[in-house]
Design a protein around this motif. Structure first.
Motif: not given
Lengths: 286, 563
Positions: B408-414
């Motif tokens: 997961p990449i910060p700024g997106s869900s997860g």
């Protein structure tokens, strides 16, 4: 992510100041969601090692991104996050041993660069997780397990240190005054530059300072914490230095300067055109 | 018979300007179609101190700097005494007769370089007088050097109008003086110009270009010999929107900043040498346990602690493999040539992205300073990999599987916690025994994704194989060629993918009676690792701070073969 994994078994001791800090951080993050309409995924909480660092796992409600890093290295980790993704809201949570002893070397460079992160320091003047050794903010002469005959070093004044290093937002707070703390953390996150909210967060097991901080009239104990007066000019660095000369623990916003440009806005090379590898090959052409 | 290659060494004191003259000499010759390779060694100081540089020019592709000197150019007495022993029997000493006298009865040519230069109106053209004389000793057409002068100082707005004619005059005067002497070291055959495009660069430049092509966008590093030139290059060229390059306040800051950058979704790299790499230990351990892609370049120098900052050695292999406490074994790629520096760096990024963890690129001082002509890489043929990104909903168990899982990449869900402590599926700390077993197995199993490294092999039917690594590839290759020519029955194997080794190569090596590993360290580090893999490996070591000479290596291998 909203639900916590039941395997996680770390607990703060009853009455620990860090509970209040957690609540305040949750409130300030929720305020961002409501007021700024910013999704929680836009926040990264970078934690150091110690009782304080566990805050990143103990947050309740909607979950930001988190990094539970290395002892003392939360600041440079946050640098990596912020400078690769300046649009993210980056919060550091650290303890006094973590931030001011092993991690001290990283404060100066971030202050000089004006890295746009907000640090929440939980200061209990003791190493709690390793069962009560002295820390930089322990008082001279304090008896701890690692200073059985009294601490030999003088206690560090962190607020004076931050002023000296050029931190552009400096606030001081008590973990038990949650609303005030949440407000300062929110301001620190909104501050364009390097912000530190230094919180007195007592350890009820190894160094219970609640009474010393807030006083006890019945016992005739005067509080060492006192509110910074409303007329204090937070943009006046010298006034901040003078305020500290009054001793005790001032509570409130000590210093805030928005005049300095943030680290990521200072990167001039960002404005230049990206170099092309083929074009660079030409400069090495035989 | 005309000569096919030619070795010249320039020796004197740092700051005398002959290093750039020697590089210019190599550059001019590659333009003419020759192949070249340079080698430089100097003390850890800016001005003064014994410094020398060597250039080898050949009509065919070469693997080493060359053993014996055809021409030794000296600028001081001490340099002559230190280097005369390496002259070929037909070699010539070219020396500055104003700075030293050579009374010995050897082939020698003394010229007052500066005095001659002054007559051209440019006293600083002394090195041009020297190069003119040098070229004449090997019958190298002087127009090759004239072309270099026009290219180097042709910008009139920057250098004025007088430098080019003065330097060309100086070359001519040097040529005339050399012609007056009767010396020649044999005529160098004219080159055939390659039909392919070439570039001339050193190892550190090749690493920097490789990183840029791989998609690097975050570079942070602390100055340290011999890696500094990568930081300096990045500051100048890795620019533009979304690119971040910075000089760190320490190597600890550099590695931990990479953790934050790699976690946030970008390709991140630092470059360092032994002392800085040691400081990165804990950060590399976190990269491994928290599964964060990043690349660390260790340009090896000599010795432990501060050691030999400006000398070459291959003594960081074991540290690169196991840099941190706990169960950690990092992927290690070690280029052996300037060309491989470029491709190895891209491979390092591909590996880091694929297995989601730190990769060590192990270069060395001799490569960082080596200038070499290489075939211009065809970028359209290079595969660039990017990590598998998580694009699902919340409630994601980022670490909950026994293999690599989307990140997961910060700024997106997860959202999850990248944790330096042992953790469960979402990254929360755990101490449960079965979890530590699961997670440790997960981390080690990901290494099997990296078993796609290429390798070289020749004559591997033989029971004995030579397997060099890193910069010892060149000398080992020339030694191997000589031994085969002399009738020895040996095989050749080589890879820059040291961990994990290409599985097919591993099985070839396991079958051999003996695998000889030339390497520049005392412990025999690579062979000890190979023995752990079940290979009967034996190191041939040298730890002088200098690369192997082919002639020495041939002798050491023969000694082992005959024992």
């Amino acid at each position: 992510m909203t639900k916590k994994n039941p395997e996680y078994d770390f607990k703060w001791c009853p009455g620990c100041g860090d509970f209040g800090v957690r609540r305040a951080l949750e409130q300030s993050l929720n305020k961002r969601i409501v007021d700024l309409e910013e999704p929680i995924e836009n926040t990264v909480v970078v934690a150091g090692i110690g009782c304080s660092g566990n805050l990143v796992h103990l947050l309740e409600g909607v979950q930001p991104y988190g990094i539970h890093g290395l002892h003392g290295r939360s600041l440079p980790i946050s640098l990596g996050v912020k400078m690769s993704r300046p649009e993210l809201n980056v919060v550091v949570v650290a303890g006094d041993g973590d931030f001011l002893s092993i991690g001290m070397e990283h404060i100066g460079p971030q202050a000089q660069r004006n890295l746009d992160v907000c640090v929440v320091v939980m200061d209990n003047a003791v190493y709690g997780l390793t069962k009560g050794q002295s820390s930089p903010t322990s008082d001279l002469g304090m008896i701890t397990s690692s200073t059985p005959y009294g601490k030999i070093e003088i206690g560090l004044n962190p607020l004076r240190l931050y002023l000296t290093l050029g931190v552009s937002f400096i606030a001081s707070a008590l973990s038990s005054k949650i609303k005030n703390l949440a407000d300062l953390i929110y301001q620190g996150m909104e501050h364009p530059g390097f912000a530190i909210v230094h919180v007195q967060s007592p350890c009820t097991v190894y160094n219970d300072t609640f009474e010393v901080l807030k006083g006890n009239k019945k016992k005739g104990i005067a509080p060492i914490a006192w509110d910074i007066p409303d007329d204090h000019d937070v943009t006046d660095w010298k006034a901040g230095v003078n305020l500290l000369d009054n001793g005790g623990i001032p509570i409130g916003l000590l210093y805030s300067s928005k005049e300095r440009v943030t680290f990521h806005d200072k990167i001039q090379s960002e404005k230049l055109p990206v170099r092309d590898v083929e074009q660079l090959f030409n400069t090495y052409k035989v | 018979m005309k000569k096919k290659d030619f070795v010249v060494r320039f020796a004197g004191e740092g700051g005398q300007g002959f290093l750039s003259a020697a590089q210019g000499f190599a550059s001019a010759n590659t333009t003419a179609g020759y192949h070249s390779q340079t080698f430089a060694t100097f003390p850890s100081q800016i001005m003064g101190g014994p410094t020398w540089m060597q250039a080898r020019i050949a009509t065919y592709p070469i693997h080493t700097r060359g053993d014996e000197l055809d021409v030794l150019v000296v600028f001081r007495e001490e340099a002559f005494q230190n280097h005369k022993g390496e002259l070929h029997e037909n070699g010539v000493v070219l020396y500055d007769s104003e700075k030293l006298e050579v009374s010995e009865s050897i082939r020698k040519l003394g010229l007052p370089f500066e005095k001659i230069a002054k007559s051209t109106g440019n006293a600083r053209a002394a090195n041009m007088v020297m190069l003119g004389a040098l070229a004449t000793l090997v019958n190298l057409p002087i127009d090759i050097l004239e072309g270099f002068v026009r290219k180097r100082w042709g910008d009139v707005s920057r250098y004025g109008e007088t430098i080019v004619p003065a330097n060309i005059k100086a070359l001519q005067l040097g040529k005339e003086e050399a012609l007056k002497s009767s010396f020649s070291v044999g005529e160098l055959e004219l080159p055939s110009k390659p039909t392919y495009d070439q570039i001339l660069l050193n190892g550190n430049e090749a690493i920097a270009l490789g990183a840029m092509h791989a998609g690097l966008s975050f570079f942070i590093g602390y100055p340290i010999s011999p890696a500094t030139s990568i930081l300096v290059w990045m500051q100048k060229y890795l620019i533009g929107k979304g690119k971040f390059v910075y000089q760190a306040s320490s190597e600890i800051e550099a590695i931990t900043a990479l953790l934050g950058a790699g976690y946030s979704g970008v390709k991140a790299m630092t470059s360092t040498a032994g002392p800085g790499f040691s400081l990165m230990s804990e950060g590399l351990g976190m990269g491994w346990i928290a599964e964060i892609p990043l690349v660390v370049v260790d340009v090896q120098r000599g010795g432990p602690a501060t050691g030999l900052p400006t000398k070459t050695e291959q003594s960081d292999f074991l540290n690169a493999l196991n840099p941190a406490h706990g169960d950690v074994m990092l992927p290690v790629i070690a280029p052996g040539t300037v060309e491989e520096c470029f491709y190895a760096t891209i491979a390092a990024f591909n590996w880091a992205e694929r297995y989601q963890g730190p990769v060590v690129l192990l270069s060395e001082h001799s490569l960082s300073e080596r200038q070499q002509n290489i075939i211009r890489p065809d970028l359209s043929k290079i595969k660039i990999e990017n990590r598998d990104i998580y694009r699902g909903d919340d409630e994601y168990q980022r670490y909950q599987s026994n293999k690599v899982s989307p990140m997961p990449i910060p700024g997106s869900s997860g959202s999850y916690v990248a944790n330096a402590s042992e953790h469960d599926g979402v990254g929360d700390t755990t101490h449960l025994p079965h979890r530590h077993v699961e997670m440790t197995n997960r981390r080690f199993s990901k290494l099997s994704l990296l078993e796609d490294g290429s390798y070289e092999s020749e004559n591997v039917d033989s029971n004995i194989v030579i397997l060099p690594w890193g910069g010892s590839k060149g000398p080992a290759r020339e030694a191997y060629d000589r031994l085969v020519k002399e009738g020895y029955s040996i095989g050749w194997a080589y890879t820059m993918f040291l961990h994990p080794l290409p599985p097919d190569l591993l099985s070839i090596l396991k079958d051999k009676d003996l695998v000889l590993v030339p390497e520049l360290n005392y412990l025999g580090q690579f062979s000890s690792y190979l023995r752990g893999l079940g290979i009967n490996a034996y190191s041939i070591t040298q730890y002088t701070g200098l690369p192997f000479k082919v002639v020495d290596l041939v002798e050491m291998i023969k000694e082992k073969l005959e024992s």
